[in-house]
Design an enzyme around this catalytic site. Structure first.
Site, PDB file in Angstrom:
ATOM      1  N   ASP A 124       0.837  -1.162   0.059  1.00 30.84           N
ATOM      2  CA  ASP A 124       0.136   0.116  -0.074  1.00 30.84           C
ATOM      3  C   ASP A 124       0.832   1.165  -0.096  1.00 30.84           C
ATOM      4  O   ASP A 124       1.053   1.801   0.937  1.00 30.84           O
ATOM      5  CB  ASP A 124      -0.998  -0.066   1.243  1.00 30.84           C
ATOM      6  CG  ASP A 124      -0.266  -0.147   2.658  1.00 30.84           C
ATOM      7  OD1 ASP A 124       0.902  -0.432   2.508  1.00 30.84           O
ATOM      8  OD2 ASP A 124      -0.586   0.237   3.602  1.00 30.84           O
ATOM      9  N   HIS A 130       9.867  -0.071   8.949  1.00 32.36           N
ATOM     10  CA  HIS A 130       8.924  -1.300   9.180  1.00 32.36           C
ATOM     11  C   HIS A 130       9.021  -2.243   7.928  1.00 32.36           C
ATOM     12  O   HIS A 130       9.234  -3.465   8.060  1.00 32.36           O
ATOM     13  CB  HIS A 130       7.587  -0.773   9.282  1.00 32.36           C
ATOM     14  CG  HIS A 130       7.233   0.264  10.569  1.00 32.36           C
ATOM     15  ND1 HIS A 130       7.272  -0.298  11.730  1.00 32.36           N
ATOM     16  CD2 HIS A 130       7.017   1.439  10.575  1.00 32.36           C
ATOM     17  CE1 HIS A 130       7.124   0.435  12.554  1.00 32.36           C
ATOM     18  NE2 HIS A 130       6.513   1.843  11.916  1.00 32.36           N
TER      19      HIS A 130
END
Length: 309
Positions: free
Chosen positions: A12, A243
């Site tokens: 995303d 991340h």
């Protein structure tokens, strides 16, 4: 050197997604065979557009992008994380129309087909909500056995949440899909906040990246300023967490992490919705990453990123 792993990133994009995809594009031990798009940091339409743009920036014009689900399995759609990633997903970089077009296949159909064609070899790295992976499991009962492993960025066992006190954002944005995936029997590696919160990059790190890789490193540096500013607004002044890149690095460098094998269930109710918890049923264990050599991961990340231009 061993053969590169065959990798699909479910994404995303997103600033740290951008870093992860550029890393995969430059890593000699990764054969990036596709991207699938999902909502989260941006809408699914924006994610598809951004994935195509990233591949074009990286010179990977032949890598397909398959568009995924537009909303969670059971919950209402969430607003995108514009405060973290900017209105278009790339910080202050404006939207632009890519030259390439998305695949005619849905993300789930593409994942199922690739898992069949590369049975036992395909690694899937979801770095957004797990809706597309759950849909692939629904579409093909053999999908969980066909993939080599699913290395996902999400969850937290001991660290607590980053979008609620209990939940990490990717799991929170579709807990029903995450529960479907963790209960599937697939070999799963969970790269969650227990390790990603330990891997921090500063503005100086991204300045040096731009010096070493002016074109793509410059794009990352420009995006990172928006990302780093967000971190300061929540009281974190020592850098941004890597991340999504950590999940991609874990696909090829598992020795940089310590793992705990435990069965994971996902809460889908109330204030704990999205929490990744120890399961009390008979499901297969997940390899949860609990410790990390953070400096080694950073070195590996910048070693590859510095070669991009």
């Amino acid at each position: 050197m061993t053969q590169p792993i065959k990798l699909i990133i479910d994404t995303d994009p997103g600033i740290d997604d951008t870093m992860a995809i550029f890393y995969a594009a430059g890593a000699p031990d990764i054969d990036l065979i596709g991207l699938t798009s999902i909502f989260g940091n941006v809408t699914t339409d924006q994610a598809t557009r951004n994935a195509l743009r990233l591949l074009e920036w990286a010179g990977l014009h032949k890598v397909p992008v398959a568009q995924g689900a537009a909303k969670p399995r059971a919950l209402p759609a969430f607003p995108p994380s514009h405060n973290v990633h900017g209105d278009e997903g790339f910080g202050t970089i404006a939207a632009a129309t890519p030259q390439g077009k998305m695949s005619d296949e849905s993300a789930a159909a593409f994942l199922v087909r690739m898992a069949r064609e590369h049975k036992g070899e395909l690694v899937i790295c979801p770095i957004g909500p797990l809706t597309n992976i759950a849909e692939a499991l629904d579409l093909d009962p053999e999908f969980a056995n066909n993939v080599s492993r699913i290395v996902l960025m999400g969850g937290s066992l001991e660290e607590g949440g980053n979008i609620s006190p209990h939940a990490e954002a990717n799991i929170y944005h579709d807990p029903h899909a995450a529960e479907r995936v963790f209960a599937s029997g697939a070999k799963i590696v969970m790269v969650g906040l227990d390790v990603t919160h330990r891997i921090l990059c500063t503005a100086e790190d991204f300045d040096r990246l731009e010096e070493n890789a002016p074109r793509l490193g410059g794009l990352i540096n420009e995006m990172s300023r928006f990302y780093l500013h967000f971190y300061t607004t929540v009281g974190k002044h020592d850098g941004c967490s890597l991340h999504d890149p950590a999940a991609v690095i874990a696909c090829t460098h598992p020795h940089l992490f310590e793992t705990r094998a435990v069965p994971i269930a996902v809460s889908c109710l109330g204030e704990t919705s999205g929490a990744t918890l120890l399961s009390n049923d008979t499901r297969a264990s997940t390899d949860v990453l609990m410790r990390v050599d953070a400096e080694a991961v950073k070195r590996q990340f910048f070693k590859v990123m510095n070669t991009l231009d």
